[in-house]
Write an enzyme that holds these catalytic residues in place. Structure first.
Site, short mmCIF file in Angstrom:
data_model
loop_
_atom_site.label_atom_id
_atom_site.label_comp_id
_atom_site.label_asym_id
_atom_site.label_seq_id
_atom_site.Cartn_x
_atom_site.Cartn_y
_atom_site.Cartn_z
N LEU A 1 -11.84 -7.42 4.12
CA LEU A 1 -10.65 -7.80 4.89
C LEU A 1 -9.61 -8.49 4.02
O LEU A 1 -8.41 -8.40 4.26
CB LEU A 1 -11.05 -8.75 6.03
CG LEU A 1 -11.86 -8.13 7.16
CD1 LEU A 1 -12.39 -9.22 8.09
CD2 LEU A 1 -11.02 -7.14 7.94
N ASN B 1 -9.06 -11.24 0.18
CA ASN B 1 -9.60 -12.17 -0.80
C ASN B 1 -8.81 -13.46 -0.74
O ASN B 1 -7.58 -13.44 -0.70
CB ASN B 1 -9.49 -11.59 -2.20
CG ASN B 1 -10.46 -10.45 -2.40
OD1 ASN B 1 -11.66 -10.61 -2.17
ND2 ASN B 1 -9.94 -9.31 -2.79
N VAL C 1 -13.51 -12.03 2.21
CA VAL C 1 -13.85 -11.94 3.63
C VAL C 1 -14.11 -10.47 3.97
O VAL C 1 -13.30 -9.60 3.64
CB VAL C 1 -12.72 -12.51 4.52
CG1 VAL C 1 -13.13 -12.48 5.99
CG2 VAL C 1 -12.36 -13.93 4.11
N LYS D 1 -17.29 -14.56 5.56
CA LYS D 1 -16.69 -15.07 4.31
C LYS D 1 -17.81 -15.35 3.33
O LYS D 1 -18.76 -16.08 3.66
CB LYS D 1 -15.90 -16.34 4.61
CG LYS D 1 -15.06 -16.81 3.45
CD LYS D 1 -14.33 -18.09 3.80
CE LYS D 1 -12.87 -17.82 4.08
NZ LYS D 1 -12.09 -19.06 4.20
N ASP E 1 -3.76 -26.93 5.12
CA ASP E 1 -3.40 -25.66 4.47
C ASP E 1 -2.91 -24.66 5.52
O ASP E 1 -3.28 -23.48 5.49
CB ASP E 1 -4.60 -25.11 3.70
CG ASP E 1 -4.21 -23.99 2.74
OD1 ASP E 1 -3.01 -23.88 2.43
OD2 ASP E 1 -5.09 -23.24 2.31
N1 LIG Z 1 -11.90 -14.10 10.82
C1 LIG Z 1 -11.15 -13.17 10.21
N2 LIG Z 1 -10.88 -12.01 10.84
C2 LIG Z 1 -10.11 -11.07 10.24
N3 LIG Z 1 -9.58 -11.21 9.01
C3 LIG Z 1 -9.82 -12.36 8.34
C4 LIG Z 1 -10.62 -13.40 8.90
N4 LIG Z 1 -10.66 -14.42 8.02
C5 LIG Z 1 -9.94 -14.05 6.97
N5 LIG Z 1 -9.43 -12.81 7.14
C6 LIG Z 1 -8.57 -12.05 6.21
O1 LIG Z 1 -9.04 -12.31 4.91
C7 LIG Z 1 -7.99 -12.87 4.13
C8 LIG Z 1 -8.56 -13.89 3.16
O2 LIG Z 1 -8.95 -15.03 3.89
P1 LIG Z 1 -9.23 -16.44 3.23
O3 LIG Z 1 -9.32 -17.44 4.32
O4 LIG Z 1 -10.40 -16.34 2.34
O5 LIG Z 1 -8.04 -16.64 2.25
P2 LIG Z 1 -6.47 -16.94 2.44
O6 LIG Z 1 -6.28 -17.92 3.52
O7 LIG Z 1 -5.72 -15.65 2.59
O8 LIG Z 1 -6.10 -17.56 1.04
P3 LIG Z 1 -6.49 -18.99 0.45
O9 LIG Z 1 -7.95 -19.01 0.27
O10 LIG Z 1 -5.73 -19.00 -0.82
O11 LIG Z 1 -6.03 -20.01 1.44
C9 LIG Z 1 -6.99 -13.46 5.13
O12 LIG Z 1 -5.69 -13.48 4.62
C10 LIG Z 1 -7.14 -12.50 6.30
O13 LIG Z 1 -6.27 -11.41 6.17
#
Ligand SMILES: Nc1ncnc2c1ncn2[C@@H]1O[C@H](COP(=O)(O)OP(=O)(O)OP(=O)(O)O)[C@@H](O)[C@H]1O
Length: 628
Positions: free
Chosen positions: A153, A155, A161, A179, A327
Site C-alpha cells: 500500500l 512505504n 504497509v 504495517k 505528525d
Molecule cells: N490502514 C491503512 N489502510 C490503507 N492504506 C494505508 C494504511 N496505512 C497506511 N496506508 C498507506 O501506506 C502509506 C504509508 O503509510 P505510513 O504510515 O507507513 O507512512 P506515511 O505516513 O506515508 O509516511 P511517514 O512514515 O513518513 O509519516 C500511507 O501513505 C498510505 O497510503
C-alpha cells in the site's frame, strides 16, 4: 426455545433460559454454539442493545454472531457509505472480529507451535540469533499461517504497509492493512515504534475517526519488504531480522494526499493506472461534448467541511485522552472508501459528499506535558507549527534548550495546513528549499486572507464559502493562544454544515462574480435565529470580520464628507469675514457644518451637511440681496 431460519439454509435454535443459541447447518453438518454477552460489557457504542441477536458470541474465540445475515451492524462510516450507495461495506468489517480475537488466535497458534517439531526449530533459530528481544516474545510463523499479502500500500519513514487478507485455512475472513517495521537489534528504535500501539491502546472505545488497531506481534521476517521476481513470485531468504507487525483497519480509499492531488485536482495523470487514465479520457471527452470543458476543479464547501470535521473529531478524541498526534498531515489521513468524483460531487446528502476520514499513524504521538526528545526530530516540517520548530539545519544538537514543547495547538496548526492543502492542492512554501530555508519560511509564514481569496479566484477553483478562509486564518495563526481547540473547530463546522445546502455552491459562485463584499450575506445566514450564535464559539471570526468591515466603511464615509466640507467651511469663513451682519443664521451655519464634519458615518450627517449648505445660500443671499 425458538427456531429461526438463518443464512445458507441453516437454522437458529434459541434458548432464552440459558442465554445461548445454536446454529445448525444441515448442509455442512455443523453445530455452532453462541452465548449471550453480559450487557454491562457493551461499552462499544456501535453495538446494538443487549436483546439483539448480535450480542451473542462464541465463548471460545469471542467472534460475534453475524446479526444481519452476511452484514454486520453498520458503524458510523458504513452507514455513511451505504447511503451513498457507491461501494460495498468495508472488507475488514465483513466479519466483526472482537478485540480479543487475534490474541486468542495467537495463543492457540503458540500452543500448537510449541508441540510442533518444525516450529520448535524455528523458535531455536530465533533465540540463537542473539537479538535483545526475549525469544518468547516472537510468534514464529503467525503471519504466514494466517495472512496472505495482496499488495504493497505504501512505504513510510519507518516501514512498509501491505494490504493483507486474514485467512483460516481456505476461508478469507477480511482484509486488513499490515504495517511491518524492521526492528533489528535496536532497543531504542523498538521502544519508539511500539509507541504507536501504546498510544492507540489508550482509547477505550472504537472511534469513528481514528484508525482501529487489531493486533501487534513480533516475528522474524525479511528486512526489505515484498520482493518479487520477474514472474511475480516472492523472493525468499533475503535475511530475516526481528520485525514488528501492526495489524490495523484497511482504508480502501488510500490517503488524503493522493486523493486530493490525483482524484480531485487531476495532478500527475501520467502516474495513474491505465484503466483510470482511460476513464478520465472518456470523462474529459464527454465534458467537452457537453461543453463543460471549462469546469472548475477543487473541492466544494461541503466536501472541505466534511474532511475538516472528520479530522477535527479524531483530534478531539485524541486530545481528550491527553495525546498529541505531532505528525498530522494528509498522508496520515486515510479514506475509508474510494473517492468517486462523479458520485460524491453530485451527492445530495451532506453526509455523503466525501468518504469518511480516519487519522492514522500515531508513531510520533506523545502525551501532553511529556518532554519531547531533543533530537531535533519533528513531524513532517511543512505541517509543523512554527513554535515547535528547532532552528538550524537539523543536523547539529544544541546544548541550549532552544525549542518549545508540543501542545495540542501544534496539532491544530497542522490541521490548518491540511486545510490549505485541500483547498489549493499545494502548500505555501516553495518545493526546492533546503531544510534551514524551509524552517525560516515556516517561522515567517503569515496567512493573508485577502491574498488567499484572490489566489483562489485566480486559480479558478470551485467557489467556496469564505468562512473556510477564516478557519484557515485562525488555525494557522503564529499566535498559539489564538488557535481554536479541536472541539471548537468541530462545533463550528457542524454548525456550518447544518446551515449549508446543496444550493450553496451556486450561491457562492454568484457572489464571487459580484465584486462587493460577498461574505456579508453569509454572515447574516449564520446569525439567523435558528443557528447557535457565532459568539458562542471561540472561533468567532465572522463577527470580527463584520466589525472590521463596519470600521472601514465608517472611515471611508468620513473621508468623503471631509473632502466635501473643507471647501464649504473655507467659503463660509470667507463670507462671514466680509459680512457686516453677524446674525444667528451665520452662527447656526457654522455649527451645522462643524457638526457634520465630526459626526459619524450615518445618513443623518449627510442631512446636516445639506442643511448647512442651504443656510449658507440663505446668508449669501442676505448679504448680496440686502437693500442699501
Ligand atoms: N490502514 C491503512 N489502510 C490503507 N492504506 C494505508 C494504511 N496505512 C497506511 N496506508 C498507506 O501506506 C502509506 C504509508 O503509510 P505510513 O504510515 O507507513 O507512512 P506515511 O505516513 O506515508 O509516511 P511517514 O512514515 O513518513 O509519516 C500511507 O501513505 C498510505 O497510503
Amino acid at each position: 426455545m425458538s427456531l429461526v431460519p438463518y443464512r445458507e439454509e441453516s437454522l437458529i435454535l434459541d434458548d432464552p433460559t440459558s442465554q445461548s443459541l445454536i446454529i445448525v447447518n444441515p448442509t455442512s453438518g455443523t453445530l455452532s454454539y453462541f452465548r449471550q454477552i453480559d450487557p454491562d460489557h457493551l461499552n462499544d457504542r456501535s453495538r446494538p442493545p443487549a436483546t439483539s441477536i448480535a450480542t451473542f458470541i462464541c465463548p471460545q474465540c469471542g467472534t460475534e454472531i453475524d446479526a444481519t445475515n452476511c452484514r454486520t451492524i453498520p458503524n458510523h462510516s458504513d452507514h455513511r457509505r451505504s447511503r451513498s450507495g457507491s461501494e460495498s461495506i468495508s472488507s475488514s468489517s465483513r466479519i466483526n472480529l472482537p478485540g480479543r480475537y487475534f490474541q486468542l488466535l495467537q495463543k492457540q497458534h503458540q500452543h500448537t507451535n510449541s508441540i510442533s517439531l518444525s516450529d520448535t526449530l524455528d523458535h531455536k533459530e530465533t533465540s540463537s540469533s542473539g537479538f535483545f528481544i526475549p525469544p518468547d516474545l516472537f510468534i514464529p510463523g503467525y503471519f504466514h499461517k494466517f495472512f496472505k499479502t495482496l499488495s504493497l500500500l505504501g512505504n513510510g519513514a519507518r516501514g512498509s504497509v501491505y494490504k493483507v487478507v486474514h485467512k483460516i485455512g481456505d476461508t478469507d475472513l477480511g482484509v486488513f492493512a499490515l504495517k511491518k517495521i524492521p526492528i533489528g537489534n535496536d532497543m531504542v528504535w523498538f521502544q519508539k515504534c511500539i509507541r504507536e500501539v501504546k498510544a492507540l491502546s489508550a482509547l477505550t472505545h472504537k472511534s469513528a475517526n481514528l484508525i482501529t488497531y487489531n493486533h501487534v506481534w513480533l516475528e522474524m521476517d525479511d528486512s526489505c519488504g515484498l520482493v518479487r521476481t520477474a514472474d511475480g513470485t516472492s523472493e525468499a531468504g533475503v535475511g530475516k531480522i526481528p520485525c514488528l507487525f501492526i495489524l490495523q483497519q484497511f482504508c480502501e480509499g488510500g490517503n488524503l494526499e493522493d486523493c486530493i492531488l490525483r482524484d480531485v485536482f487531476d495532478k500527475f495523470p501520467d502516474l495513474a493506472p491505465i484503466d483510470e487514465r482511460k476513464q478520465r479520457f472518456r470523462m474529459k471527452r464527454k465534458e467537452k461534448m457537453e461543453h463543460l470543458g471549462s469546469r472548475r476543479v477543487g473541492l466544494n464547501t461541503r466536501q472541505i467541511i466534511s474532511i475538516l470535521r472528520d479530522i477535527s473529531r479524531g483530534l478531539h478524541e485524541l486530545h481528550d485522552i491527553g495525546l498529541i498526534h505531532r505528525d498530522l498531515k494528509p498522508s496520515n489521513c486515510l479514506l475509508l472508501q474510494k473517492f468517486n468524483k462523479e458520485a460524491y460531487n453530485s451527492a445530495e446528502d451532506i453526509e455523503d459528499c466525501f468518504p469518511t476520514i480516519v487519522i492514522g499513524d500515531l508513531g510520533e504521538s506523545q502525551m501532553e506535558g511529556e518532554s519531547r526528545t531533543a533530537t531535533g526530530a519533528t513531524g513532517t516540517l511543512e505541517f509543523t507549527a512554527p513554535e515547535v520548530i528547532i532552528p538550524g539545519s537539523g543536523g547539529q544538537k544544541s546544548l541550549r534548550k532552544d525549542y518549545n514543547e508540543y501542545t495540542f495547538s501544534a496539532d491544530l496548526y497542522s490541521l490548518g495546513m491540511i486545510c490549505y492543502f485541500i483547498v489549493f492542492a499545494e502548500l505555501p512554501f516553495q518545493t526546492q528549499l533546503s531544510i534551514s530555508e524551509l524552517k525560516i519560511n515556516i517561522k515567517n509564514f503569515q496567512f493573508n486572507k485577502k491574498e488567499m481569496i484572490e489566489k483562489h479566484k485566480r486559480l479558478k477553483l470551485k467557489p467556496i464559502d469564505l468562512k473556510i478562509f477564516d478557519i484557515m486564518e485562525s488555525l494557522l495563526s503564529p499566535n498559539v493562544a489564538r488557535r481554536p481547540r479541536a472541539k471548537d473547530v468541530e462545533k463550528f463546522l457542524d454548525q456550518m454544515l447544518l446551515s449549508s445546502t446543496v444550493d450553496d455552491d451556486r450561491i457562492f459562485e454568484e457572489r464571487e462574480e459580484m465584486t462587493e463584499a460577498p461574505q456579508e450575506s453569509f454572515v447574516s445566514i449564520m446569525d439567523a435565529d435558528d443557528c447557535i450564535p457565532i459568539s458562542d464559539y471561540p472561533l468567532a471570526l465572522p463577527q470580527r470580520e463584520e466589525k472590521e468591515n463596519e470600521h472601514s466603511r465608517e472611515t471611508s464615509n468620513q473621508q468623503r464628507s471631509i473632502k466635501i466640507m473643507i471647501p464649504i467651511f473655507f467659503l463660509t469663513a470667507f463670507i462671514l469675514n466680509f459680512s457686516e451682519s453677524h446674525t444667528y443664521l451665520n452662527y447656526l451655519t457654522l455649527f451645522l457644518i462643524g457638526f457634520s464634519i465630526r459626526g459619524t458615518a450615518t445618513d443623518n450627517h449627510l442631512i446636516l451637511s445639506i442643511l448647512g449648505i442651504i443656510f449658507l445660500f440663505l446668508i449669501t443671499g442676505k448679504i448680496y440681496l440686502r437693500p442699501n
